[in-house]
Motif scaffolding. Structure first.
Motif, PDB file in Angstrom:
ATOM      1  N   ALA A  71      -3.989   8.102  -2.441  1.00 25.44           N
ATOM      2  CA  ALA A  71      -3.086   9.155  -1.657  1.00 25.44           C
ATOM      3  C   ALA A  71      -3.376   8.889  -0.010  1.00 25.44           C
ATOM      4  N   ASP A  72      -4.406   8.925   0.166  1.00 23.37           N
ATOM      5  CA  ASP A  72      -4.742   8.938   1.723  1.00 23.37           C
ATOM      6  C   ASP A  72      -4.322   7.474   2.381  1.00 23.37           C
ATOM      7  N   LEU A 132       0.806  -1.047  -0.053  1.00 14.88           N
ATOM      8  CA  LEU A 132      -0.227  -0.039   0.062  1.00 14.88           C
ATOM      9  C   LEU A 132       0.793   1.224   0.040  1.00 14.88           C
ATOM     10  N   CYS A 133       2.052   1.357   0.573  1.00 14.39           N
ATOM     11  CA  CYS A 133       2.778   2.358   0.774  1.00 14.39           C
ATOM     12  C   CYS A 133       3.591   2.760  -0.532  1.00 14.39           C
ATOM     13  N   THR A 134       3.993   1.549  -1.219  1.00 17.73           N
ATOM     14  CA  THR A 134       4.856   1.769  -2.161  1.00 17.73           C
ATOM     15  C   THR A 134       4.455   1.441  -3.527  1.00 17.73           C
ATOM     16  N   THR A 135       3.177   1.744  -3.744  1.00 19.38           N
ATOM     17  CA  THR A 135       2.638   1.284  -5.072  1.00 19.38           C
ATOM     18  C   THR A 135       2.125   2.913  -5.512  1.00 19.38           C
ATOM     19  N   ASP A 150      -1.412   6.911   4.841  1.00 22.20           N
ATOM     20  CA  ASP A 150      -1.468   6.017   6.133  1.00 22.20           C
ATOM     21  C   ASP A 150      -0.652   4.857   6.449  1.00 22.20           C
ATOM     22  N   ALA A 151      -0.325   4.168   5.462  1.00 23.13           N
ATOM     23  CA  ALA A 151       0.446   2.760   5.222  1.00 23.13           C
ATOM     24  C   ALA A 151       1.721   3.353   5.815  1.00 23.13           C
ATOM     25  N   CYS A 152       2.216   4.214   4.879  1.00 24.46           N
ATOM     26  CA  CYS A 152       3.727   4.746   5.156  1.00 24.46           C
ATOM     27  C   CYS A 152       3.795   5.299   6.524  1.00 24.46           C
ATOM     28  N   ASN A 153       2.767   5.965   7.206  1.00 22.71           N
ATOM     29  CA  ASN A 153       2.737   6.400   8.608  1.00 22.71           C
ATOM     30  C   ASN A 153       3.053   5.429   9.429  1.00 22.71           C
ATOM     31  N   LYS A 154       2.169   4.107   9.330  1.00 20.74           N
ATOM     32  CA  LYS A 154       2.196   3.155  10.242  1.00 20.74           C
ATOM     33  C   LYS A 154       3.690   2.451  10.123  1.00 20.74           C
ATOM     34  N   ILE A 155       4.061   2.435   8.972  1.00 24.73           N
ATOM     35  CA  ILE A 155       5.370   1.701   8.874  1.00 24.73           C
ATOM     36  C   ILE A 155       6.578   2.479   9.452  1.00 24.73           C
ATOM     37  N   TYR A 176      10.111   7.317   3.121  1.00 22.97           N
ATOM     38  CA  TYR A 176       9.625   8.663   3.382  1.00 22.97           C
ATOM     39  C   TYR A 176       9.496   9.196   1.861  1.00 22.97           C
ATOM     40  N   PHE A 177      10.077   8.530   0.780  1.00 21.67           N
ATOM     41  CA  PHE A 177      10.105   8.494  -0.436  1.00 21.67           C
ATOM     42  C   PHE A 177       8.555   8.526  -0.956  1.00 21.67           C
ATOM     43  N   TRP A 178       8.211   7.446  -0.643  1.00 24.16           N
ATOM     44  CA  TRP A 178       6.852   6.844  -0.896  1.00 24.16           C
ATOM     45  C   TRP A 178       5.561   7.761  -0.258  1.00 24.16           C
ATOM     46  N   ARG A 179       5.967   8.382   0.861  1.00 24.19           N
ATOM     47  CA  ARG A 179       4.986   8.917   1.648  1.00 24.19           C
ATOM     48  C   ARG A 179       4.898  10.449   0.886  1.00 24.19           C
ATOM     49  N   ALA A 180       6.112  10.716   0.441  1.00 26.95           N
ATOM     50  CA  ALA A 180       6.176  11.964  -0.324  1.00 26.95           C
ATOM     51  C   ALA A 180       5.265  11.918  -1.492  1.00 26.95           C
ATOM     52  N   VAL A 181       5.183  10.700  -2.225  1.00 23.46           N
ATOM     53  CA  VAL A 181       4.620  10.492  -3.449  1.00 23.46           C
ATOM     54  C   VAL A 181       3.122  10.719  -3.076  1.00 23.46           C
ATOM     55  N   GLY A 182       2.626  10.035  -1.921  1.00 18.29           N
ATOM     56  CA  GLY A 182       1.452  10.133  -1.779  1.00 18.29           C
ATOM     57  C   GLY A 182       0.571  11.764  -1.440  1.00 18.29           C
TER      58      GLY A 182
END
Length: 572
Positions: free
Chosen positions: A39-40, A31-34, A44-49, A64-70
């Motif tokens: 976006a939300d 979920l974080c890296t796709t 959220d997935a990246c936050n939990k990781i 952090y990169f993938w959360r920035a993508v979101g």
């Protein structure tokens, strides 16, 4: 960008199979890296990781990169910059520099974006995506030659429709309309489903004066944008539809179809603007819509008749505009000239009326249709300005000259009518003319816009405005002199392609009213503005040198330009 993301996803394939994560947590990785995750959900997935605190170094930088993508999908560019900056601290990477540079670009901070794209190119192998993105930043700055060079490099490495489109826009900015059309047509051939190509071609058709084709392309672009939202995560959300509606609206307005123009301007404003370009488009739509909906809005295109003979205006009372007869290009080169000096409640200025008349006469002599106003109160100033902005829709060149008092408050510039009063508890900005409104109304890359301000002369008003800062009417204090124009990324003034702004003195400094009949700046300007064959920026250089000499370096005129090629006010 997609290729870089795919590589990162493959690199993460083993990461999420680690036994330290429970089965319920194993879904967080995909979920974080796709890049197709909403976006939300992705954020959220990246936050939990990140909250698990099991990763560090390069692995944590990847999250952090993938959360920035979101965040980028949501158009939240400050958060994109914060996350990519933290990731770069952990592990420098080409994709991170590229993403952060793109966020700075979308905020309108082009120099910082270029620095990040430079670092991206140094950090990794040559990338067509990064050359393309840096070309966009150069184009945003108005450096079209460097933009084209970067687009050429991008095209050699990885040809695509977007690069061709943007190279076409850079060529159009330099006046090469046929070259622009060739690039845009090829891009549309490569990807007929891309609404951006049709929007860009709408701009070129308008520049060529073919309004019917512009409207047809704008209509198809709107249909495509509604049918399928852009899938490229680097495209700011809502930006394509906002741009399509605006450019079709401008075409309708130029054609005189005001009801349809009004509807499209309204549609432009309904979108959610997150990037600097969309905010600039909405600022223009807001002003143009107000011009077409107030009591003075035209019901049909004005008849092309000869202007009336010149009339004299007085220097002590608000005066109606006068029009001087042009020698050529009627209705195509227009100027608004205002001189305010007979202030009723603050220190009067002796020279602005003389300055305005001199400049109006000089502009009329070289073919401009000039609307001239002397000592205008707020109502007259507003009416004259709005009529001028309406006429600008059908002009090739629009020039504004103002002499008189001016102030800046919180970085915004205001022109001061002669009836202004400073009273405690009042909103003084509401009784002045906001330069941002004028600039937004003129912001259109198919027209040359020139704004010349001989203002802030020994200004007695700044202390009075500052003293009113404690009241609820003003947020902030007045600054010394006028402020340099900024990009619309911060929601303030706009300086689009094809615009030159000239101040009588440097930003934050005070201009002199002069001891003779004219101010030092306007005296020099009236001497040089009508010189045949003198390019406008060369003309301002001569004016600057003369003013510096006349004032013994106490006053140094300043200008900022995004003009599209060379502009000659007087024919060669």
């Amino acid at each position: 960008m997609r290729r870089l993301m795919l590589i990162l996803t493959m690199a993460l394939s083993a990461l999420w199979s680690q036994p330290t994560l429970a089965q319920s947590r194993s879904q967080l990785g995909p979920l974080c890296t796709t890049d197709t995750t909403p976006a939300d959900q992705q954020i959220d997935a990246c936050n939990k990781i990140i909250a698990l605190k099991v990763f560090s170094g390069g692995q944590l930088a990847t999250i952090y990169f993938w959360r920035a993508v979101g965040w980028n999908k949501k158009g939240n560019y400050p958060q994109v910059i914060a996350d990519t900056t933290e990731a770069l601290r952990l592990k420098p990477d080409q994709a991170l520099y590229n993403l952060r540079g793109s966020a700075y670009f979308d905020k309108g901070e082009y120099d910082i974006a270029i620095a990040d794209f430079n670092d991206a190119l140094r950090t990794g192998p040559p990338s067509g995506t990064i050359f393309h993105n840096r070309g966009n930043a150069f184009r945003g700055k108005g450096d079209y030659a460097k933009a084209i060079a970067d687009y050429d490099s991008a095209n050699r490495l990885s040809p695509n429709a977007y690069t061709l489109l943007n190279r076409g826009l850079a060529k159009q900015a330099l006046g090469n309309l046929d070259g622009a059309l060739a690039d845009i047509n090829e891009a549309i051939r490569l990807d007929p489903s891309l609404p951006s190509g049709l929007i860009d071609r709408t701009v070129v058709w308008r520049a060529k004066g073919d309004l019917d084709r512009a409207i047809a392309d704008g209509t198809e672009a709107i249909r495509l944008a509604k049918a399928k939202a852009p899938t490229n995560i680097m495209t700011p959300p809502g930006s394509v539809l906002i741009s399509a509606y605006l450019h079709r609206a401008l075409a309708y307005e130029a054609k005189g179809d005001y009801p349809r123009a009004r509807e499209d301007f309204k549609a432009t404003l309904e979108g959610v603007a997150s990037d600097a370009g969309s905010k600039a488009n909405q600022a223009t739509a807001k002003v143009r819509l107000s011009l077409l909906t107030d009591a003075g809005a035209p019901a049909a295109p004005p008849p092309r008749t000869a202007p009336p003979s010149p009339q004299q205006t007085t220097t002590s009372t608000p005066a109606a505009p006068t029009t001087t007869k042009p020698v050529a290009n009627a209705g195509r080169r227009i100027a608004l000239v205002i001189g305010n000096g007979a202030y009723q409640y603050v220190r009067a200025l002796p020279n602005p009326s003389n300055d305005a008349r001199s400049i109006a006469r000089s502009l009329g002599d070289i073919g401009f249709v000039v609307t001239e106003g002397i000592d205008l109160d707020r109502a007259a100033m507003q009416t004259m300005t709005r009529e001028f902005l309406r006429e600008a829709a059908r002009a090739q060149v629009a020039l504004v000259y103002y002499a008189g008092h001016g102030v800046q408050i919180d970085g915004r510039n205001y022109l001061v009518p002669v009836d202004i009063q400073f009273q405690s508890g009042t909103d003084v900005t509401a009784v002045m003319m906001d330069m941002d409104t004028i600039m937004a109304g003129l912001d259109d890359q198919v027209r040359t816009n020139i704004l010349i301000l001989d203002a802030c002369r020994n200004n007695p008003m700044a202390p009075k405005v500052a003293s009113a800062g404690a009241s609820r009417g003003i947020e902030g204090e007045a600054g010394s002199g006028l402020a340099a124009p900024t990009s619309l990324g911060a929601g303030s003034s706009t300086r689009g392609a094809g615009t030159l702004i000239a101040f009588a003195t440097a930003p934050g400094q005070v201009a002199l009213d002069g001891e003779g009949a004219n101010s030092p700046f306007s005296a020099a300007l009236s001497r040089h503005i009508g010189t045949p064959g003198l390019e406008v920026q060369q003309m301002l250089t001569r004016v600057r040198a003369e003013v510096v000499a006349a004032t013994k370096s106490k006053q140094v005129p300043w200008s900022n330009s995004s003009l599209l090629g060379e502009v000659y006010l007087a024919e060669r």
